[in-house]
Design a protein around this motif. Sequence first.
Motif, PDB file in Angstrom:
ATOM      1  N   CYS A   1       0.835  -1.196   0.000  1.00 12.21           N
ATOM      2  CA  CYS A   1       0.000   0.000   0.000  1.00 12.21           C
ATOM      3  C   CYS A   1       0.874   1.252   0.000  1.00 12.21           C
ATOM      4  O   CYS A   1       0.630   2.195  -0.751  1.00 12.21           O
ATOM      5  CB  CYS A   1      -0.921  -0.012   1.209  1.00 12.21           C
ATOM      6  SG  CYS A   1      -2.035   1.397   1.278  1.00 12.21           S
ATOM      7  N   LEU A   2       1.900   1.272   0.817  1.00 12.20           N
ATOM      8  CA  LEU A   2       2.805   2.424   0.856  1.00 12.20           C
ATOM      9  C   LEU A   2       3.548   2.578  -0.459  1.00 12.20           C
ATOM     10  O   LEU A   2       3.791   3.694  -0.910  1.00 12.20           O
ATOM     11  CB  LEU A   2       3.798   2.269   2.009  1.00 12.20           C
ATOM     12  CG  LEU A   2       3.230   2.519   3.396  1.00 12.20           C
ATOM     13  CD1 LEU A   2       4.290   2.253   4.457  1.00 12.20           C
ATOM     14  CD2 LEU A   2       2.706   3.926   3.519  1.00 12.20           C
ATOM     15  N   GLY A   3       3.905   1.472  -1.091  1.00 15.14           N
ATOM     16  CA  GLY A   3       4.561   1.540  -2.397  1.00 15.14           C
ATOM     17  C   GLY A   3       3.680   2.207  -3.429  1.00 15.14           C
ATOM     18  O   GLY A   3       4.151   3.032  -4.232  1.00 15.14           O
ATOM     19  N   HIS A   4       2.390   1.879  -3.410  1.00 13.42           N
ATOM     20  CA  HIS A   4       1.463   2.510  -4.348  1.00 13.42           C
ATOM     21  C   HIS A   4       1.303   3.993  -4.047  1.00 13.42           C
ATOM     22  O   HIS A   4       1.226   4.811  -4.965  1.00 13.42           O
ATOM     23  CB  HIS A   4       0.105   1.808  -4.295  1.00 13.42           C
ATOM     24  CG  HIS A   4       0.108   0.459  -4.902  1.00 13.42           C
ATOM     25  ND1 HIS A   4      -0.296  -0.654  -4.220  1.00 13.42           N
ATOM     26  CD2 HIS A   4       0.475   0.023  -6.127  1.00 13.42           C
ATOM     27  CE1 HIS A   4      -0.175  -1.705  -5.003  1.00 13.42           C
ATOM     28  NE2 HIS A   4       0.299  -1.317  -6.165  1.00 13.42           N
ATOM     29  N   VAL A   5       1.247   4.338  -2.788  1.00 14.87           N
ATOM     30  CA  VAL A   5       1.115   5.747  -2.405  1.00 14.87           C
ATOM     31  C   VAL A   5       2.321   6.548  -2.890  1.00 14.87           C
ATOM     32  O   VAL A   5       2.173   7.643  -3.442  1.00 14.87           O
ATOM     33  CB  VAL A   5       0.944   5.882  -0.878  1.00 14.87           C
ATOM     34  CG1 VAL A   5       1.088   7.331  -0.432  1.00 14.87           C
ATOM     35  CG2 VAL A   5      -0.390   5.316  -0.447  1.00 14.87           C
ATOM     36  N   PHE A   6       3.524   6.012  -2.729  1.00 10.78           N
ATOM     37  CA  PHE A   6       4.718   6.717  -3.188  1.00 10.78           C
ATOM     38  C   PHE A   6       4.753   6.829  -4.711  1.00 10.78           C
ATOM     39  O   PHE A   6       5.133   7.866  -5.266  1.00 10.78           O
ATOM     40  CB  PHE A   6       5.987   6.024  -2.692  1.00 10.78           C
ATOM     41  CG  PHE A   6       6.201   6.167  -1.208  1.00 10.78           C
ATOM     42  CD1 PHE A   6       5.989   7.378  -0.576  1.00 10.78           C
ATOM     43  CD2 PHE A   6       6.618   5.096  -0.449  1.00 10.78           C
ATOM     44  CE1 PHE A   6       6.180   7.520   0.791  1.00 10.78           C
ATOM     45  CE2 PHE A   6       6.821   5.218   0.912  1.00 10.78           C
ATOM     46  CZ  PHE A   6       6.599   6.436   1.532  1.00 10.78           C
ATOM     47  N   ALA A   7       4.347   5.788  -5.415  1.00 15.26           N
ATOM     48  CA  ALA A   7       4.339   5.827  -6.878  1.00 15.26           C
ATOM     49  C   ALA A   7       3.347   6.863  -7.399  1.00 15.26           C
ATOM     50  O   ALA A   7       3.659   7.647  -8.305  1.00 15.26           O
ATOM     51  CB  ALA A   7       4.008   4.443  -7.434  1.00 15.26           C
ATOM     52  N   VAL A   8       2.161   6.891  -6.822  1.00 16.57           N
ATOM     53  CA  VAL A   8       1.150   7.860  -7.255  1.00 16.57           C
ATOM     54  C   VAL A   8       1.595   9.278  -6.925  1.00 16.57           C
ATOM     55  O   VAL A   8       1.390  10.203  -7.716  1.00 16.57           O
ATOM     56  CB  VAL A   8      -0.209   7.531  -6.600  1.00 16.57           C
ATOM     57  CG1 VAL A   8      -1.209   8.636  -6.811  1.00 16.57           C
ATOM     58  CG2 VAL A   8      -0.738   6.229  -7.162  1.00 16.57           C
ATOM     59  N   SER A   9       2.236   9.460  -5.788  1.00 14.51           N
ATOM     60  CA  SER A   9       2.731  10.789  -5.417  1.00 14.51           C
ATOM     61  C   SER A   9       3.787  11.265  -6.402  1.00 14.51           C
ATOM     62  O   SER A   9       3.813  12.445  -6.781  1.00 14.51           O
ATOM     63  CB  SER A   9       3.308  10.761  -4.010  1.00 14.51           C
ATOM     64  OG  SER A   9       2.304  10.436  -3.088  1.00 14.51           O
ATOM     65  N   ALA A  10       4.653  10.373  -6.836  1.00 12.69           N
ATOM     66  CA  ALA A  10       5.686  10.750  -7.803  1.00 12.69           C
ATOM     67  C   ALA A  10       5.069  11.129  -9.147  1.00 12.69           C
ATOM     68  O   ALA A  10       5.475  12.113  -9.774  1.00 12.69           O
ATOM     69  CB  ALA A  10       6.680   9.598  -7.985  1.00 12.69           C
TER      70      ALA A  10
ATOM     71  N   ASN B   1       2.039  12.283  -9.661  1.00 12.66           N
ATOM     72  CA  ASN B   1       1.354  13.559  -9.486  1.00 12.66           C
ATOM     73  C   ASN B   1       2.340  14.716  -9.419  1.00 12.66           C
ATOM     74  O   ASN B   1       2.052  15.810  -9.911  1.00 12.66           O
ATOM     75  CB  ASN B   1       0.468  13.532  -8.252  1.00 12.66           C
ATOM     76  CG  ASN B   1      -0.793  12.736  -8.483  1.00 12.66           C
ATOM     77  OD1 ASN B   1      -1.260  12.607  -9.610  1.00 12.66           O
ATOM     78  ND2 ASN B   1      -1.349  12.196  -7.420  1.00 12.66           N
ATOM     79  N   ALA B   2       3.504  14.513  -8.815  1.00 15.21           N
ATOM     80  CA  ALA B   2       4.520  15.568  -8.763  1.00 15.21           C
ATOM     81  C   ALA B   2       4.987  15.926 -10.170  1.00 15.21           C
ATOM     82  O   ALA B   2       5.163  17.107 -10.491  1.00 15.21           O
ATOM     83  CB  ALA B   2       5.693  15.122  -7.899  1.00 15.21           C
ATOM     84  N   VAL B   3       5.151  14.928 -11.027  1.00 14.74           N
ATOM     85  CA  VAL B   3       5.551  15.189 -12.414  1.00 14.74           C
ATOM     86  C   VAL B   3       4.450  15.949 -13.138  1.00 14.74           C
ATOM     87  O   VAL B   3       4.720  16.913 -13.871  1.00 14.74           O
ATOM     88  CB  VAL B   3       5.877  13.855 -13.134  1.00 14.74           C
ATOM     89  CG1 VAL B   3       6.025  14.068 -14.623  1.00 14.74           C
ATOM     90  CG2 VAL B   3       7.138  13.247 -12.557  1.00 14.74           C
ATOM     91  N   ARG B   4       3.208  15.551 -12.933  1.00 18.46           N
ATOM     92  CA  ARG B   4       2.091  16.238 -13.592  1.00 18.46           C
ATOM     93  C   ARG B   4       1.985  17.689 -13.146  1.00 18.46           C
ATOM     94  O   ARG B   4       1.753  18.589 -13.956  1.00 18.46           O
ATOM     95  CB  ARG B   4       0.780  15.510 -13.300  1.00 18.46           C
ATOM     96  CG  ARG B   4       0.657  14.208 -14.032  1.00 18.46           C
ATOM     97  CD  ARG B   4      -0.656  13.550 -13.707  1.00 18.46           C
ATOM     98  NE  ARG B   4      -0.810  12.320 -14.469  1.00 18.46           N
ATOM     99  CZ  ARG B   4      -1.758  11.441 -14.275  1.00 18.46           C
ATOM    100  NH1 ARG B   4      -2.648  11.645 -13.320  1.00 18.46           N
ATOM    101  NH2 ARG B   4      -1.834  10.356 -15.009  1.00 18.46           N
TER     102      ARG B   4
END
Length: 51
Positions: free
Chosen positions: A12-21, A23-26
């Motif tokens: 779950c934390l891995g998915h949260v970090f991936a989505v955050s990254a 979104n940061a690029v977007r």
Amino acid sequence: MTPATAHLLAPCLGHVFAVSAINAVRIDRRLTGTPLGGTRAPHLEALMRAA
């Protein structure tokens, strides 16, 4: 925290970090005016370009 809970929390934390990254690029591209992707086109438009 039990070992079973920790085992379920890691993905779950891995998915949260991936989505955050992503979104940061977007957000960065939106603020700098860089287009997200120039290769996205509907199938019909791609066919019309090829003809």
